[in-house]
Write an enzyme that holds these catalytic residues in place. Structure first.
Site, PDB file in Angstrom:
ATOM      1  N   ASP A 181       0.820  -1.215   0.000  1.00 39.07           N
ATOM      2  CA  ASP A 181       0.000   0.000   0.000  1.00 39.07           C
ATOM      3  C   ASP A 181       0.852   1.263   0.000  1.00 39.07           C
ATOM      4  O   ASP A 181       0.400   2.331  -0.414  1.00 39.07           O
ATOM      5  CB  ASP A 181      -0.887   0.032   1.257  1.00 39.07           C
ATOM      6  CG  ASP A 181      -1.835  -1.145   1.306  1.00 39.07           C
ATOM      7  OD1 ASP A 181      -2.270  -1.603   0.228  1.00 39.07           O
ATOM      8  OD2 ASP A 181      -2.117  -1.632   2.421  1.00 39.07           O
ATOM      9  N   ASP A 188      18.528   2.004  -4.513  1.00 40.89           N
ATOM     10  CA  ASP A 188      19.594   1.563  -5.419  1.00 40.89           C
ATOM     11  C   ASP A 188      20.836   1.101  -4.673  1.00 40.89           C
ATOM     12  O   ASP A 188      21.849   0.803  -5.303  1.00 40.89           O
ATOM     13  CB  ASP A 188      19.967   2.692  -6.390  1.00 40.89           C
ATOM     14  CG  ASP A 188      20.677   3.836  -5.688  1.00 40.89           C
ATOM     15  OD1 ASP A 188      20.342   4.112  -4.517  1.00 40.89           O
ATOM     16  OD2 ASP A 188      21.567   4.450  -6.301  1.00 40.89           O
TER      17      ASP A 188
END
Lengths: 308, 308
Positions: free
Chosen positions: A23, A253
């Site tokens: 969500d 990342d």
């Protein structure tokens, strides 16, 4: 760490499963949404899709040089509408830590800042007076006989040093910060984030962690770090947004900051994107050096491209 | 460490025993001979006495900001005649290490200096070209697009970074030094000395160790340190002066650098003077934290005052 084998988001079905699993999405910014001033492919579309699906978006960056207000402008420059309360910087997390965990008193207690405006601006919004930081008098060569920060003694109301990345690092700033840190019983030591470097335009440059390392060495003290992967950052976000952690996914990342942050913070999932400093090989390797993500993708925009 | 109980130089007999025990005295300078620009009591007389007795005097300082030539001028300013070859700075020891241990080639290999002129001047005397250091172009704000040290690429002949105390420390210097340190297979990493701080006029200021700590953190590398208490410094001196270590005494004001240097270097003896940062209590306490000196004295000048 048994995290199972990472799933690559490479088909429409997997992208759909990924979208259905969460969500709330917590995004690292640089290396995920953009590289410096260059927006990555299909980012606007992906964020638009998530908004359309009613997902909650939160942006979490270890960059302490900009305030949250300054970050909304960076998003706007890419044509992306993001509100200040969706953004959590390590400077903001540090200011929250000063107020809510150290319980310093705005209007009375002061903070000595070693770092850029993203720290002092967040402190000011909470009513804390800060000293140091980008004060231009600190740009002058250091002389203990003339430094305006030493000639009349230290400010007795300073109760904390908050240190972060400072591209104006110099001996004056290091020397005065050290004087405050020597008041070990009185002055707390907070670091915005531990990252020793950051990538930019093909270079690797010194990060907050390596600026803070100098102060840690001279003072013989270890700071409390507030940025990713420290749990202080996650506590700040979870409490501000009242989140169900099992329905949250951290997107980043870097395995050792972003993905570690999601795994150690016990979020429902993590997504590693390969547009930053990590490779597919590192994402898949089984090592005690870093956690594995639940999902990984060549780029975040694949979530949109595969479902459209 | 069983070093026996330290003997205080407090009587004429003990002072005489001390003088008779050694042929060579190695002196730390700041805190022992002088405090900043203030010569300590009876220093000229003590050094004069030692010369008269035919003792060899060597001066060993972790200060890398001045060259040996500059140090002789400091001695001369106090009316003390000392030759350049009696002085060993951590900058000189680093240059010796580059030449004799790393075996870099003068005229071909170059050194990137993070630090003050005392390093590059010693390198130059050995024929090494150095880059960085006090180059005023490094005082400019850092921009990787315009930095003259990056726009045309790194110098391929740089084989070593020597880092020390740099009161001109800034992001430009840290960022370019890091680019060289990232060439891990090619570029050595040498630190002048490990001292995290130094005392000055009642303050404690950041030392070489805390400047180097920032580079160590950003590069993920650990330098080889050349100053006290590292054995590299002692090897340099012993070999240059052809010393019998059993007849040498190290005189200093710091237990963990000077006295450790003498004890670990297996010199015949050590003398701690209390004119610097240590106390009588610390000199006598039995702890694994620091070695004990063989002798200690309120001040070096007592050696003269007690025998005259």
């Amino acid at each position: 760490m048994t995290t199972g084998s990472p799933t690559k988001i490479s088909t429409k079905a997997i992208a759909q499963e990924f979208l259905d699993s969460f969500d709330t999405f917590l995004f690292d910014c640089d290396g995920v949404l953009w590289l410096g001033s260059h927006l990555l492919p299909s980012i606007k579309e992906t964020l638009g899709l998530l908004n359309q699906l009613g997902k909650q978006l939160v942006f979490v960056t270890n960059n302490s040089t900009k305030s949250r207000a300054a970050y909304t402008k960076k998003f706007a420059s890419f044509g992306i509408d993001v509100k200040e309360d969706q953004i959590f910087t390590s400077g903001y997390a540090s200011a929250v830590y000063v107020r809510d965990f150290l319980k310093l008193e705005p209007g009375k207690d002061k903070v000595w800042v070693f770092g850029e405006s993203g720290i002092s601006e967040e402190l000011a919004l909470m009513g804390f007076e800060s000293l140091g930081g980008v004060d231009p008098r600190l740009d002058e060569a250091f002389d203990h006989k003339t430094s305006p920060f030493l000639v009349n003694g230290l400010d007795p109301n300073v109760r904390c040093v908050v240190a972060g990345l400072d591209t104006k690092i110099n001996y004056h700033r290091l020397a005065v910060s050290l004087q405050y840190l020597q008041q070990e019983d009185k002055v707390h030591f907070v670091g915005t984030n531990v990252d020793s470097t950051f990538p930019q335009k093909g270079f690797i440059f010194p990060g907050a962690g390596s600026c803070i390392a100098s102060l840690a060495c001279s003072s013989g003290r270890t700071p409390i770090y507030c940025g990713k992967p420290n749990i202080n950052m996650l506590n700040t976000i979870v409490s501000a947004k009242n989140l169900d952690k099992s329905r949250c996914c951290m997107v980043g990342d870097r395995l050792n900051t972003d993905i570690r942050f999601g795994v150690e913070g016990k979020l429902g999932g993590t997504l590693l994107v390969l547009t930053g400093i990590e490779t597919e090989e590192r994402a898949l390797e089984n090592t005690a050096d870093h956690p594995n993500p639940k999902f990984y993708a060549d780029k975040l925009g694949d979530v949109y491209e595969l479902t459209h």
